[in-house]
Scaffold this motif. Sequence first.
Motif, PDB file in Angstrom:
ATOM      1  N   ALA A  39       0.831  -1.212   0.000  1.00  0.00           N
ATOM      2  CA  ALA A  39       0.000   0.000   0.000  1.00  0.00           C
ATOM      3  C   ALA A  39       0.861   1.256   0.000  1.00  0.00           C
ATOM      4  O   ALA A  39       0.587   2.212  -0.736  1.00  0.00           O
ATOM      5  CB  ALA A  39      -0.932  -0.008   1.211  1.00  0.00           C
ATOM      6  N   PHE A  40       1.899   1.289   0.826  1.00  0.00           N
ATOM      7  CA  PHE A  40       2.771   2.463   0.869  1.00  0.00           C
ATOM      8  C   PHE A  40       3.516   2.651  -0.458  1.00  0.00           C
ATOM      9  O   PHE A  40       3.644   3.773  -0.952  1.00  0.00           O
ATOM     10  CB  PHE A  40       3.768   2.346   2.024  1.00  0.00           C
ATOM     11  N   LEU A  41       4.012   1.574  -1.019  1.00  0.00           N
ATOM     12  CA  LEU A  41       4.725   1.683  -2.294  1.00  0.00           C
ATOM     13  C   LEU A  41       3.782   2.168  -3.391  1.00  0.00           C
ATOM     14  O   LEU A  41       4.153   3.028  -4.204  1.00  0.00           O
ATOM     15  CB  LEU A  41       5.333   0.334  -2.669  1.00  0.00           C
ATOM     16  N   ALA A  42       2.563   1.645  -3.419  1.00  0.00           N
ATOM     17  CA  ALA A  42       1.601   2.062  -4.433  1.00  0.00           C
ATOM     18  C   ALA A  42       1.209   3.528  -4.281  1.00  0.00           C
ATOM     19  O   ALA A  42       0.880   4.196  -5.267  1.00  0.00           O
ATOM     20  CB  ALA A  42       0.354   1.182  -4.361  1.00  0.00           C
ATOM     21  N   ALA A  43       1.257   4.045  -3.042  1.00  0.00           N
ATOM     22  CA  ALA A  43       0.891   5.445  -2.787  1.00  0.00           C
ATOM     23  C   ALA A  43       2.048   6.408  -3.059  1.00  0.00           C
ATOM     24  O   ALA A  43       1.874   7.616  -2.940  1.00  0.00           O
ATOM     25  CB  ALA A  43       0.404   5.604  -1.352  1.00  0.00           C
ATOM     26  N   GLY A  44       3.229   5.868  -3.375  1.00  0.00           N
ATOM     27  CA  GLY A  44       4.351   6.727  -3.754  1.00  0.00           C
ATOM     28  C   GLY A  44       5.382   6.993  -2.678  1.00  0.00           C
ATOM     29  O   GLY A  44       6.134   7.976  -2.774  1.00  0.00           O
ATOM     30  N   ALA A  45       5.471   6.148  -1.656  1.00  0.00           N
ATOM     31  CA  ALA A  45       6.482   6.351  -0.605  1.00  0.00           C
ATOM     32  C   ALA A  45       7.884   6.318  -1.211  1.00  0.00           C
ATOM     33  O   ALA A  45       8.197   5.447  -2.028  1.00  0.00           O
ATOM     34  CB  ALA A  45       6.356   5.266   0.462  1.00  0.00           C
ATOM     35  N   THR A  46       8.724   7.258  -0.796  1.00  0.00           N
ATOM     36  CA  THR A  46      10.098   7.287  -1.294  1.00  0.00           C
ATOM     37  C   THR A  46      10.970   6.260  -0.590  1.00  0.00           C
ATOM     38  O   THR A  46      11.996   5.840  -1.125  1.00  0.00           O
ATOM     39  CB  THR A  46      10.706   8.681  -1.113  1.00  0.00           C
ATOM     40  N   GLU A  47      10.580   5.845   0.608  1.00  0.00           N
ATOM     41  CA  GLU A  47      11.259   4.763   1.321  1.00  0.00           C
ATOM     42  C   GLU A  47      10.258   4.121   2.269  1.00  0.00           C
ATOM     43  O   GLU A  47       9.373   4.787   2.801  1.00  0.00           O
ATOM     44  CB  GLU A  47      12.488   5.263   2.097  1.00  0.00           C
ATOM     45  N   VAL A  48      10.395   2.825   2.431  1.00  0.00           N
ATOM     46  CA  VAL A  48       9.565   2.082   3.384  1.00  0.00           C
ATOM     47  C   VAL A  48      10.506   1.300   4.290  1.00  0.00           C
ATOM     48  O   VAL A  48      11.250   0.432   3.828  1.00  0.00           O
ATOM     49  CB  VAL A  48       8.597   1.120   2.671  1.00  0.00           C
ATOM     50  N   THR A 109      -5.020   1.873   2.644  1.00  0.00           N
ATOM     51  CA  THR A 109      -5.253   2.255   1.253  1.00  0.00           C
ATOM     52  C   THR A 109      -4.549   3.570   0.921  1.00  0.00           C
ATOM     53  O   THR A 109      -4.137   4.332   1.808  1.00  0.00           O
ATOM     54  CB  THR A 109      -6.752   2.427   0.962  1.00  0.00           C
ATOM     55  N   ARG A 110      -4.473   3.837  -0.357  1.00  0.00           N
ATOM     56  CA  ARG A 110      -3.901   5.104  -0.836  1.00  0.00           C
ATOM     57  C   ARG A 110      -4.690   6.294  -0.285  1.00  0.00           C
ATOM     58  O   ARG A 110      -4.106   7.317   0.078  1.00  0.00           O
ATOM     59  CB  ARG A 110      -3.931   5.103  -2.370  1.00  0.00           C
ATOM     60  N   ASP A 111      -6.009   6.183  -0.211  1.00  0.00           N
ATOM     61  CA  ASP A 111      -6.822   7.294   0.287  1.00  0.00           C
ATOM     62  C   ASP A 111      -6.515   7.603   1.746  1.00  0.00           C
ATOM     63  O   ASP A 111      -6.457   8.783   2.144  1.00  0.00           O
ATOM     64  CB  ASP A 111      -8.310   6.975   0.132  1.00  0.00           C
TER      65      ASP A 111
END
Length: 381
Positions: A39-48, A109-111
Motif C-alpha cells: 500500500a505504501f509503495l503504491a501510494a508513492g512512498a520514497t522509502e519504506v 489504502t492510498r486514500d
Amino acid sequence: MSFSAVIVAAGGGSRAGAGPAKQWRLVTGRPVVRWSVEAFLAAGATEVLVVIPAGAEAELTGALSGLEGWRAVSGGASRAASVQAGLAASNASDETPVLIHDAARPFLTRDHIHTLLEALKNAEGAAPALPVADTLKRRDGDAVTTTSRDGLWRVQTPQAFRRSILVDAYAAWRAPADPTDDCAVVEAAGGRIALTAGDPMLMKLTYPEDFAMAERLAGGARITRIGQGFDAHRWGPGEEVWLCGVAITHDETLIGHSDADAGLHALTDALLGAIGEGDIGDHFPPTDPKWKGASSDRFLIHAAELIAAKGGRIINIDVTLICERPKIKPHRAAMRERLATLLDLPLDRVSVKATTTEGMGFTGRGEGLAAQAVATVETPL
C-alpha cells in the motif's frame, strides 16, 4: 507530496495464539506485513522501513519477495524503541512527512495515506480516528459504572508527522511509561494533532478470531477467473500410461518429453491461464533436458503455488479425457482423488470425465489421446 513510511513489525504477537508471529501470517494468501508495504509503495512512498525483530530478516525477505523499495531495520524492546529505530534509519529530511504504521493493520489504502498527508499541512501530527460508539463501563472490583463516551475517539494508524517533530518529541519524552502511540509523544511536546476520518477496515489484528474476520473482509475485494487448457500426445510402444496422476496398465504409452500425462498438462495450462501466467512450456520448456521423463505432478503443483502466491485459491477443476482407449471409467475415482490431494481440494470440486469421438479424427483412429480442462480461480483484485 513525497513521504517516508515506518512499519512497526517487531512484536511477538503472543495474543494472536499459536503459530507464527502475526506479521508473518497469511490473509488471503499474503503475509500480513506485505499488505501495508504494498500500500505504501503504491501510494508513492520514497522509502519504506520495516522494523522487525532481530534475526527475522529471512522471514521478511520471504514475505516481501518480488517487492523493491523497502529496507529492514532491527527493532527494540518496545514499540516506542522500534519507532525510534525506524526514524534513525530513515534518509528523509527533517521536514519530510513520515507515516508510522502498525503492520497488524493490513487494510491500508492510498486514500488513507493521502488524507493524512493533507491534514498534516495544518498540524504537527495527524491520525485516523473513529468515534466510540459502544457504551463504556468501568469495573473497580465488583463495582461497575458507566463512563461517558462523549468526545472519545479510537485512534488508528498510520500516524503522520514531519520527521524532525517526531524525533524531537521522542527525545523530550519523560513520562515513566512508554507511550501507547506516537501522537501521545507529540501531544506531550505541545504539538497539535489533527484527527482524520477513521475506517473500520483499519482494524488491528490482535486475537485469533481477528484473522478469521480479516479473511472474510478481504474476500469482498476478489474476482473470479476462468482458465482453460488443452493437450494431446500420440501413442507409442509401452506398457502403461499416466493420466491425471494415475498409472494405468495399457499396451501403449503416450509419447512426450515428460511423463506425457495429458490430463495434468491440460489442467496445468488451465490454472496458468486463469492467472495470466502463460502456459506449461513457458515454465517447463520441452527443450530443457532436466524435465525429460519428469512427473507432471510437479508442473501442476507449481501452477497451484503461483496462484497461492497471488493470494488466490482454486475453486474447482474439470478435466475431460478424449480417447477410444483405455477405458477411463474404472480409474476415474482414483484420478479425482489424486487431483484433490495434489491441489488440496474437496472431492466435490474435482471432476474427471471421458468421451470418445465416435471413431473420428486422430483420437478416433487411435493415433493419440487428448485432454481439455477448465479451472475456476479466485484472486484479490
